[in-house]
Structures are given as structure tokens and as C-alpha cells.
Design a protein around this motif. Structure first.
Motif, mmCIF file in Angstrom:
data_model
loop_
_atom_site.group_PDB
_atom_site.id
_atom_site.type_symbol
_atom_site.label_atom_id
_atom_site.label_comp_id
_atom_site.label_asym_id
_atom_site.label_seq_id
_atom_site.Cartn_x
_atom_site.Cartn_y
_atom_site.Cartn_z
ATOM 1 N N CYS A 33 0.845 -1.198 0.000
ATOM 2 C CA CYS A 33 0.000 0.000 0.000
ATOM 3 C C CYS A 33 0.884 1.254 0.000
ATOM 4 N N THR B 169 3.253 4.236 -0.042
ATOM 5 C CA THR B 169 4.668 4.348 -0.389
ATOM 6 C C THR B 169 5.295 2.977 -0.627
ATOM 7 N N THR C 154 0.132 -3.394 8.336
ATOM 8 C CA THR C 154 -0.930 -2.805 7.517
ATOM 9 C C THR C 154 -1.976 -3.867 7.189
ATOM 10 N N LEU D 243 2.447 11.580 -3.880
ATOM 11 C CA LEU D 243 1.824 11.127 -2.627
ATOM 12 C C LEU D 243 2.390 11.914 -1.442
ATOM 13 N N LYS D 244 3.731 12.071 -1.432
ATOM 14 C CA LYS D 244 4.341 12.773 -0.300
ATOM 15 C C LYS D 244 3.836 14.199 -0.217
HETATM 16 O O1 M6R Z 1 3.616 0.178 6.955
HETATM 17 P P1 M6R Z 1 3.339 0.084 5.486
HETATM 18 O O2 M6R Z 1 4.581 0.207 4.664
HETATM 19 O O3 M6R Z 1 2.585 -1.151 5.109
HETATM 20 O O4 M6R Z 1 2.422 1.330 5.177
HETATM 21 C C1 M6R Z 1 1.832 1.481 3.924
HETATM 22 C C2 M6R Z 1 1.220 2.866 3.768
HETATM 23 O O5 M6R Z 1 0.179 3.071 4.677
HETATM 24 C C3 M6R Z 1 2.260 3.973 3.945
HETATM 25 O O6 M6R Z 1 3.364 3.779 3.093
HETATM 26 C C4 M6R Z 1 1.665 5.344 3.668
HETATM 27 O O7 M6R Z 1 1.321 5.454 2.314
HETATM 28 C C5 M6R Z 1 2.667 6.444 4.067
HETATM 29 N N1 M6R Z 1 2.148 7.244 5.125
HETATM 30 C C6 M6R Z 1 3.059 7.360 2.951
HETATM 31 O O8 M6R Z 1 3.996 8.305 3.358
#
Ligand code: M6R
Length: 348
Positions: free
Chosen positions: A52, A54, A103, A226-227
Motif C-alpha cells: 500500500c 509508499t 498494515t 503522494l508525499k
Molecule cells: O507500513 P506500510 O509500509 O505497510 O504502510 C503502507 C502505507 O500506509 C504507507 O506507506 C503510507 O502510504 C505512508 N504514510 C506514505 O507516506
């Protein structure tokens, strides 16, 4: 524990060279540890990534690296995979990329894959996380704790770890290992010489921000957007550069800066993209090596040192992290805790 930085996000951006040295330690000469079932998985059966946000962008980056090595690979958004799983043939492997390892969407996708008979691998930052425990095997990205809601150093560590994995699966020397060993210093150089604060000021009144790239730079364009939207609340979109003319070009105006990310292997086509958006009056910020043709055509450059084209995306991404950070500061946003978002999303 912000160690003199105003925000965790900025601290974590600056921790990247150190985090990458840790991710690489002992894995360049000996090769990264990879389960035998992954090394032996049948040719032609795609390595499937689920992730999901990043982490999904890091997975897209990895798909590009694997495909360049002749290994079939696909990335799915975990929430989509969990609700509409693709048919999984015998010998399927599914890699969950998740910084937290908690996640819910990614865990859901991995569980579906496992129930369907696939082998599962977690690529995660957290030893003992649910993903690490539930998957058949785990590889750790060694980024260290990340507090800011915006994922920064974990993206870089994921990409480096997945690049090591791609090279190990390819079992051939593509030159990336030597380049990887120089990436922490190159990233340090970017952080020390960035002009992102000035670029953020120049475009602080933009009505929207667009990011475009090809190949690995496509995943970086999605991550840059996204950032920026996550921490500045500005409208930002990332596109594959070739798709602009199929619709998004209608959004391009003199009020929408376009960030053209060029990693050194698509220069001619990216030059065409730059001309395409300049003809609509949009200012172009080239995120590339200053000597490149794309830099020469752009209004502004966020420069990166010359490196292996497959790793230039990492350096470009650091410039975009800083751009987001400084834009959010100018707009007085709560950088480390953006509204409506949580560090770890534990509901599906
Ligand atoms: O802990 P995870 O890598 O599974 O998280 C996935 C996303 O929720 C996370 O990368 C989210 O998109 C970030 N806050 C983006 O900066």
C-alpha cells in the motif's frame, strides 16, 4: 529525540545515508539472504508484490528492476489483491512490502495468497511484526524506527533491499552492486546541496503539482505526488510521462509546475514530454543530472549526481521528499502528523 531537527520527517530524510549503509551491510559481497523457494521458483511464474501507499511505489520500482533482468513480476495494491485476487498457479510467490508489517490491507492480501497455496515473503522494517511472523520468510530493510507519518527513509531502504533481491534472483552482475555501494554518499551529496527550499518557495502558489517519469522514475513520480499531497494538502498527481497526452495534459496550465524525473535512460522521450508541457505554458522542474538534455530544456533543476540509471530514482526521490517538506513548512502544515492519517493503518 528530534536531535535538533524541527520535525521527525526532516530527521528521517537526513538519516537515509546511514539507513542505506545498514541495509547494504554484508549483503553486497555475500548477496542478500533469499529463501531457497524464491530462488527456485518456476521461470515465467511472476513474482507478485502486494503493498500500500509508499510501499506500493517501492514495489513498482522493484518490478521494473526484475523485469529488466528478464524476471516476470507484477505489483498489486494490497486492498485490490485482497478483494479481487488474481488466479495463482502452482509455484506462485507473493512478496508483501510493508514497513510496519502491520498494515491490514497488506496482511489481508498475504493471507489470501497463502490460503491459495502461494509462498509468501515479507519485506519489512519490523522484526517480530505480524507480516514477518505470518509469512513463510522475511527479509528486513534495517531502516531503524520511523516516527513521521510520511514514509521517507523506509522507502529508500525498501528500494535498496529490493534491488539487492532483484540482483540475487537474476544471478548475474548488472553493475548495480558496485553502484549501490556508492549510493549512500551520493544521497548525502543530494541532502547537502539541495535547492529544494528555493524551488518550494518559487512554486508555493501553484494550483496543482504534476510529477512525470518513465521506468523507475514513474514509481518516483507517484511517490513524489503522494508525499506532497499527504503533508502539504496540495493537489498533486504522478503520471507515467507517456500517458500525459492521453488525458492529463488537459490539466496542465502555467499554474501547474511539472516535475520531470529523468534517470539517464529515457532522455530523448522525456525531452519530448518537457516540450509538450512547456507548449501549454507549464514551468518545468527537471529532477536529473545537471548535464542532461532534460535539465537544459527545463526552467529549473533539482540536481542529482550521475549514478546507475536504476538508482538515480532514489536520489531524485530524496529531492522530492525535501520539496514536500519545505512546501508543507511554507504552508504551515503539521508535518509529522497530517490530518486524517495514521502511521500504521490497521483496518481494512
Ligand atoms: O507500513 P506500510 O509500509 O505497510 O504502510 C503502507 C502505507 O500506509 C504507507 O506507506 C503510507 O502510504 C505512508 N504514510 C506514505 O507516506
Amino acid at each position: 529525540q528530534k536531535e535538533g531537527y524541527d520535525h521527525y520527517m526532516l530527521k528521517e530524510i537526513h538519516e537515509q545515508p546511514m539507513a542505506l549503509r545498514r541495509a547494504l551491510r554484508g549483503r553486497i559481497d555475500a548477496g542478500i539472504e533469499v529463501p531457497a523457494w524464491l530462488l527456485d521458483h518456476p521461470d515465467g511464474v511472476p513474482v507478485r508484490f502486494v503493498a500500500c501507499g509508499t510501499s506500493y511505489h517501492a514495489a513498482l520500482y522493484a518490478v521494473e528492476l526484475l523485469q529488466k533482468r528478464g524476471i516476470s513480476a507484477q505489483a498489486s495494491l494490497a486492498s485490490e489483491f485482497a478483494t479481487s485476487p488474481p488466479p495463482l498457479v502452482d509455484g506462485s510467490v507473493v512478496v508483501g512490502v510493508t514497513q510496519s508489517g502491520e498494515t491490514a490491507d497488506t496482511l489481508g492480501a498475504l493471507r489470501r495468497a497463502s490460503e491459495a497455496g502461494a509462498r509468501t515473503l515479507a519485506v519489512t522494517n519490523v522484526v517480530g511484526s505480524t507480516a514477518a511472523r505470518e509469512c513463510d520468510d522475511a527479509i528486513f530493510i534495517r531502516a531503524g524506527p520511523e516516527i513521521g507519518v510520511a514514509a521517507t527513509k523506509t522507502f529508500s531502504s525498501q528500494v535498496v533491499t529490493l534491488a539487492l533481491l532483484a540482483e540475487r534472483l537474476a544471478d548475474a552482475d548488472t553493475g548495480i552492486l558496485q553502484a549501490l555501494s556508492t549510493v549512500p554518499d551520493a544521497l548525502q551529496y543530494v541532502l547537502d546541496h539541495t535547492t529544494a527550499p528555493q524551488v518550494a518557495r518559487t512554486y508555493a502558489d501553484a494550483s496543482a503539482y504534476f510529477f512525470v517519469g518513465r521506468g523507475v522514475a514513474h514509481s518516483v513520480s507517484l511517490e513524489g505526488a503522494l508525499k506532497l499531497k499527504e503533508i502539504s494538502y496540495e493537489h498533486a498527481e504522478g503520471f507515467p510521462a507517456g500517458e500525459l497526452k492521453h488525458g492529463p495534459l488537459a490539466l496542465v496550465t502555467p499554474e501547474t509546475p511539472v516535475f520531470a524525473i529523468e534517470t539517464g535512460d529515457h532522455s530523448d522521450r522525456m525531452r519530448g514530454t518537457v516540450e509538450e508541457v512547456q507548449a501549454r505554458g507549464a514551468p518545468v522542474v527537471a529532477v536529473t543530472h545537471p548535464e542532461s538534455a532534460v535539465a537544459a530544456a527545463a526552467e529549473t533543476v533539482l540536481p542529482i549526481p550521475e549514478t546507475h540509471p536504476e538508482l538515480a530514482g532514489l536520489l531524485a526521490n530524496a529531492q522530492l521528499q525535501l520539496l514536500s517538506y519545505h512546501t508543507a513548512r511554507l504552508l504551515d502544515r503539521p508535518v509529522d502528523k497530517p490530518r486524517n492519517l495514521a502511521k500504521s493503518v490497521t483496518v481494512e
